[in-house]
Scaffold this motif. Structure first.
Motif, PDB file in Angstrom:
ATOM      1  N   LEU A  84      53.284 -82.078  -4.695  1.00  9.73           N
ATOM      2  CA  LEU A  84      54.499 -81.739  -5.439  1.00  9.73           C
ATOM      3  C   LEU A  84      55.406 -82.958  -5.600  1.00  9.73           C
ATOM      4  CD1 LEU A  84      55.233 -78.248  -3.885  1.00  9.73           C
ATOM      5  CD2 LEU A  84      54.225 -78.744  -6.131  1.00  9.73           C
ATOM      6  N   LYS A  85      55.456 -83.817  -4.583  1.00  9.43           N
ATOM      7  CA  LYS A  85      56.225 -85.063  -4.702  1.00  9.43           C
ATOM      8  C   LYS A  85      55.639 -85.955  -5.784  1.00  9.43           C
ATOM      9  CE  LYS A  85      57.621 -85.213   0.124  1.00  9.43           C
ATOM     10  NZ  LYS A  85      57.426 -85.902   1.409  1.00  9.43           N
ATOM     11  N   VAL A  86      54.322 -86.036  -5.840  1.00  4.82           N
ATOM     12  CA  VAL A  86      53.663 -86.823  -6.878  1.00  4.82           C
ATOM     13  C   VAL A  86      54.013 -86.258  -8.258  1.00  4.82           C
ATOM     14  CG1 VAL A  86      51.406 -87.385  -7.883  1.00  4.82           C
ATOM     15  CG2 VAL A  86      51.782 -87.687  -5.443  1.00  4.82           C
ATOM     16  N   ALA A  87      53.983 -84.938  -8.381  1.00  6.66           N
ATOM     17  CA  ALA A  87      54.313 -84.306  -9.662  1.00  6.66           C
ATOM     18  C   ALA A  87      55.742 -84.629 -10.071  1.00  6.66           C
ATOM     19  CB  ALA A  87      54.105 -82.798  -9.581  1.00  6.66           C
ATOM     20  N   LEU A  88      56.680 -84.528  -9.145  1.00  2.10           N
ATOM     21  CA  LEU A  88      58.075 -84.839  -9.469  1.00  2.10           C
ATOM     22  C   LEU A  88      58.246 -86.313  -9.833  1.00  2.10           C
ATOM     23  CD1 LEU A  88      59.980 -82.729  -6.791  1.00  2.10           C
ATOM     24  CD2 LEU A  88      59.915 -82.354  -9.270  1.00  2.10           C
ATOM     25  N   ASN A  89      57.547 -87.182  -9.120  1.00  8.02           N
ATOM     26  CA  ASN A  89      57.605 -88.605  -9.433  1.00  8.02           C
ATOM     27  C   ASN A  89      57.046 -88.875 -10.829  1.00  8.02           C
ATOM     28  OD1 ASN A  89      58.096 -91.351  -8.936  1.00  8.02           O
ATOM     29  ND2 ASN A  89      55.978 -91.645  -8.278  1.00  8.02           N
ATOM     30  N   CYS A  90      55.963 -88.220 -11.172  1.00 13.70           N
ATOM     31  CA  CYS A  90      55.380 -88.383 -12.514  1.00 13.70           C
ATOM     32  C   CYS A  90      56.347 -87.882 -13.583  1.00 13.70           C
ATOM     33  CB  CYS A  90      54.052 -87.632 -12.619  1.00 13.70           C
ATOM     34  SG  CYS A  90      52.717 -88.376 -11.669  1.00 13.70           S
ATOM     35  N   ILE A  91      56.978 -86.741 -13.326  1.00 13.01           N
ATOM     36  CA  ILE A  91      57.933 -86.194 -14.292  1.00 13.01           C
ATOM     37  C   ILE A  91      59.079 -87.170 -14.512  1.00 13.01           C
ATOM     38  CG2 ILE A  91      59.686 -84.389 -14.611  1.00 13.01           C
ATOM     39  CD1 ILE A  91      57.682 -82.458 -13.239  1.00 13.01           C
ATOM     40  N   ASP A  92      59.543 -87.793 -13.439  1.00 14.40           N
ATOM     41  CA  ASP A  92      60.644 -88.749 -13.546  1.00 14.40           C
ATOM     42  C   ASP A  92      60.252 -90.003 -14.316  1.00 14.40           C
ATOM     43  OD1 ASP A  92      62.307 -87.036 -12.191  1.00 14.40           O
ATOM     44  OD2 ASP A  92      62.051 -88.033 -10.246  1.00 14.40           O
ATOM     45  N   ASN A  93      58.962 -90.293 -14.383  1.00 13.82           N
ATOM     46  CA  ASN A  93      58.498 -91.509 -15.055  1.00 13.82           C
ATOM     47  C   ASN A  93      57.910 -91.266 -16.444  1.00 13.82           C
ATOM     48  OD1 ASN A  93      59.109 -93.535 -13.059  1.00 13.82           O
ATOM     49  ND2 ASN A  93      57.584 -92.507 -11.785  1.00 13.82           N
ATOM     50  N   VAL A  94      58.065 -90.050 -16.952  1.00 15.75           N
ATOM     51  CA  VAL A  94      57.561 -89.715 -18.290  1.00 15.75           C
ATOM     52  C   VAL A  94      58.745 -89.258 -19.129  1.00 15.75           C
ATOM     53  CG1 VAL A  94      56.043 -88.171 -19.593  1.00 15.75           C
ATOM     54  CG2 VAL A  94      55.288 -89.083 -17.408  1.00 15.75           C
ATOM     55  N   ARG A  95      58.789 -89.707 -20.366  1.00 15.58           N
ATOM     56  CA  ARG A  95      59.876 -89.340 -21.263  1.00 15.58           C
ATOM     57  C   ARG A  95      59.685 -87.907 -21.757  1.00 15.58           C
ATOM     58  NH1 ARG A  95      60.468 -91.632 -26.892  1.00 15.58           N
ATOM     59  NH2 ARG A  95      62.333 -90.584 -27.585  1.00 15.58           N
ATOM     60  N   ASP A  96      60.737 -87.114 -21.632  1.00 15.75           N
ATOM     61  CA  ASP A  96      60.705 -85.711 -22.057  1.00 15.75           C
ATOM     62  C   ASP A  96      61.290 -85.615 -23.457  1.00 15.75           C
ATOM     63  OD1 ASP A  96      60.507 -82.979 -22.161  1.00 15.75           O
ATOM     64  OD2 ASP A  96      62.044 -82.579 -20.664  1.00 15.75           O
ATOM     65  N   THR A  97      60.424 -85.476 -24.443  1.00 14.98           N
ATOM     66  CA  THR A  97      60.889 -85.463 -25.829  1.00 14.98           C
ATOM     67  C   THR A  97      61.213 -84.070 -26.346  1.00 14.98           C
ATOM     68  OG1 THR A  97      58.599 -85.370 -26.595  1.00 14.98           O
ATOM     69  CG2 THR A  97      59.610 -87.555 -26.425  1.00 14.98           C
ATOM     70  N   ASP A  98      60.622 -83.044 -25.765  1.00 10.34           N
ATOM     71  CA  ASP A  98      60.818 -81.695 -26.304  1.00 10.34           C
ATOM     72  C   ASP A  98      61.279 -80.669 -25.265  1.00 10.34           C
ATOM     73  OD1 ASP A  98      58.526 -81.492 -24.838  1.00 10.34           O
ATOM     74  OD2 ASP A  98      57.299 -80.635 -26.426  1.00 10.34           O
ATOM     75  N   GLY A  99      61.625 -81.108 -24.071  1.00 12.89           N
ATOM     76  CA  GLY A  99      62.100 -80.183 -23.043  1.00 12.89           C
ATOM     77  C   GLY A  99      61.004 -79.545 -22.209  1.00 12.89           C
ATOM     78  N   THR A 100      59.768 -79.870 -22.506  1.00 12.28           N
ATOM     79  CA  THR A 100      58.652 -79.290 -21.758  1.00 12.28           C
ATOM     80  C   THR A 100      58.686 -79.731 -20.301  1.00 12.28           C
ATOM     81  OG1 THR A 100      57.316 -79.312 -23.753  1.00 12.28           O
ATOM     82  CG2 THR A 100      56.139 -79.065 -21.682  1.00 12.28           C
ATOM     83  N   LEU A 101      58.978 -81.000 -20.066  1.00  7.17           N
ATOM     84  CA  LEU A 101      58.985 -81.508 -18.695  1.00  7.17           C
ATOM     85  C   LEU A 101      60.093 -80.880 -17.859  1.00  7.17           C
ATOM     86  CD1 LEU A 101      58.113 -85.269 -19.142  1.00  7.17           C
ATOM     87  CD2 LEU A 101      56.645 -83.384 -18.433  1.00  7.17           C
ATOM     88  N   ARG A 102      61.166 -80.497 -18.508  1.00  8.70           N
ATOM     89  CA  ARG A 102      62.241 -79.814 -17.790  1.00  8.70           C
ATOM     90  C   ARG A 102      61.739 -78.479 -17.235  1.00  8.70           C
ATOM     91  NH1 ARG A 102      68.303 -78.998 -20.090  1.00  8.70           N
ATOM     92  NH2 ARG A 102      69.198 -78.284 -18.139  1.00  8.70           N
ATOM     93  N   ALA A 103      60.974 -77.766 -18.049  1.00  6.03           N
ATOM     94  CA  ALA A 103      60.400 -76.494 -17.606  1.00  6.03           C
ATOM     95  C   ALA A 103      59.377 -76.718 -16.500  1.00  6.03           C
ATOM     96  CB  ALA A 103      59.768 -75.767 -18.787  1.00  6.03           C
ATOM     97  N   VAL A 104      58.574 -77.771 -16.627  1.00  4.74           N
ATOM     98  CA  VAL A 104      57.581 -78.081 -15.591  1.00  4.74           C
ATOM     99  C   VAL A 104      58.285 -78.464 -14.293  1.00  4.74           C
ATOM    100  CG1 VAL A 104      55.724 -79.660 -14.915  1.00  4.74           C
ATOM    101  CG2 VAL A 104      55.786 -78.739 -17.229  1.00  4.74           C
ATOM    102  N   LYS A 105      59.355 -79.236 -14.403  1.00  6.03           N
ATOM    103  CA  LYS A 105      60.103 -79.626 -13.205  1.00  6.03           C
ATOM    104  C   LYS A 105      60.671 -78.394 -12.509  1.00  6.03           C
ATOM    105  CE  LYS A 105      63.491 -82.941 -11.568  1.00  6.03           C
ATOM    106  NZ  LYS A 105      64.336 -84.083 -11.955  1.00  6.03           N
ATOM    107  N   SER A 106      61.144 -77.454 -13.283  1.00  4.94           N
ATOM    108  CA  SER A 106      61.645 -76.206 -12.714  1.00  4.94           C
ATOM    109  C   SER A 106      60.546 -75.475 -11.956  1.00  4.94           C
ATOM    110  CB  SER A 106      62.211 -75.320 -13.821  1.00  4.94           C
ATOM    111  OG  SER A 106      62.608 -74.086 -13.307  1.00  4.94           O
ATOM    112  N   LYS A 107      59.343 -75.443 -12.543  1.00  2.82           N
ATOM    113  CA  LYS A 107      58.203 -74.793 -11.885  1.00  2.82           C
ATOM    114  C   LYS A 107      57.830 -75.517 -10.590  1.00  2.82           C
ATOM    115  CE  LYS A 107      55.568 -71.662 -13.899  1.00  2.82           C
ATOM    116  NZ  LYS A 107      55.386 -70.285 -13.535  1.00  2.82           N
ATOM    117  N   VAL A 108      57.813 -76.850 -10.638  1.00  6.95           N
ATOM    118  CA  VAL A 108      57.465 -77.634  -9.447  1.00  6.95           C
ATOM    119  C   VAL A 108      58.461 -77.352  -8.333  1.00  6.95           C
ATOM    120  CG1 VAL A 108      57.299 -79.972  -8.492  1.00  6.95           C
ATOM    121  CG2 VAL A 108      56.244 -79.455 -10.692  1.00  6.95           C
ATOM    122  N   LEU A 109      59.745 -77.337  -8.667  1.00  2.00           N
ATOM    123  CA  LEU A 109      60.765 -77.056  -7.657  1.00  2.00           C
ATOM    124  C   LEU A 109      60.642 -75.626  -7.129  1.00  2.00           C
ATOM    125  CD1 LEU A 109      63.809 -78.944  -9.150  1.00  2.00           C
ATOM    126  CD2 LEU A 109      62.484 -79.553  -7.114  1.00  2.00           C
TER     127      LEU A 109
END
Length: 143
Positions: A84-109
């Motif tokens: 889960l830490k790796v997933a959050l780190n990856c999310i922080d290092n990828v540009r979120d252009t359409d809000g999808t990563l925000r939803a994924v981050k919510s799921k990870v948390l």
């Protein structure tokens, strides 16, 4: 040993082998994700993490329940926090252009807090602390 006992042993052995193969495949997938992340392939690592069926990180999938971690082997369970830490780190290092990563981050948390809640239920003083953290983290995400 009669035939019925031999068949019962054979079925039990096959079930055990099948469970061990499942655990091995899960651990191989986790190792592959670690390698991708370490190599700087954050998008691929995140994509593979989301695809893991035992984490339920797909934004289209239903929310996580406590039971998913109880059905995992102890070896896979031990990998969940770092994964889960790796997933959050990856999310922080990828540009979120359409809000999808925000939803994924919510799921990870969400998965992270369910996991920690399970651990905390073994020590009752931590339960309220974890639930409080969960509430505030969701509040911060949606601001």
């Amino acid at each position: 040993m009669n035939l019925d006992n031999k068949l019962a042993c054979s079925i039990q052995e096959k079930d055990l082998i099948s469970e061990q193969q499942t655990v091995l495949r899960q651990l191989e997938a986790i190792l592959h994700i670690y390698r991708l992340a370490r190599a700087g392939q954050t998008v691929d690592a995140l994509r593979e993490t989301i695809r893991l069926p035992f984490l339920h990180l797909d934004t289209q999938a239903p929310n996580v329940t406590v039971d998913i971690f109880r059905n995992l082997s102890p070896h896979v369970q031990a990998c969940v926090p770092d994964l889960l830490k790796v997933a959050l780190n990856c999310i922080d290092n990828v540009r979120d252009t359409d809000g999808t990563l925000r939803a994924v981050k919510s799921k990870v948390l969400s998965v992270s807090y369910v996991y920690h809640w399970i651990i905390a239920t073994n020590s009752s003083e931590m339960t309220s602390y974890c639930l409080l953290l969960w509430y505030f983290s969701l509040h911060l995400i949606w601001q």
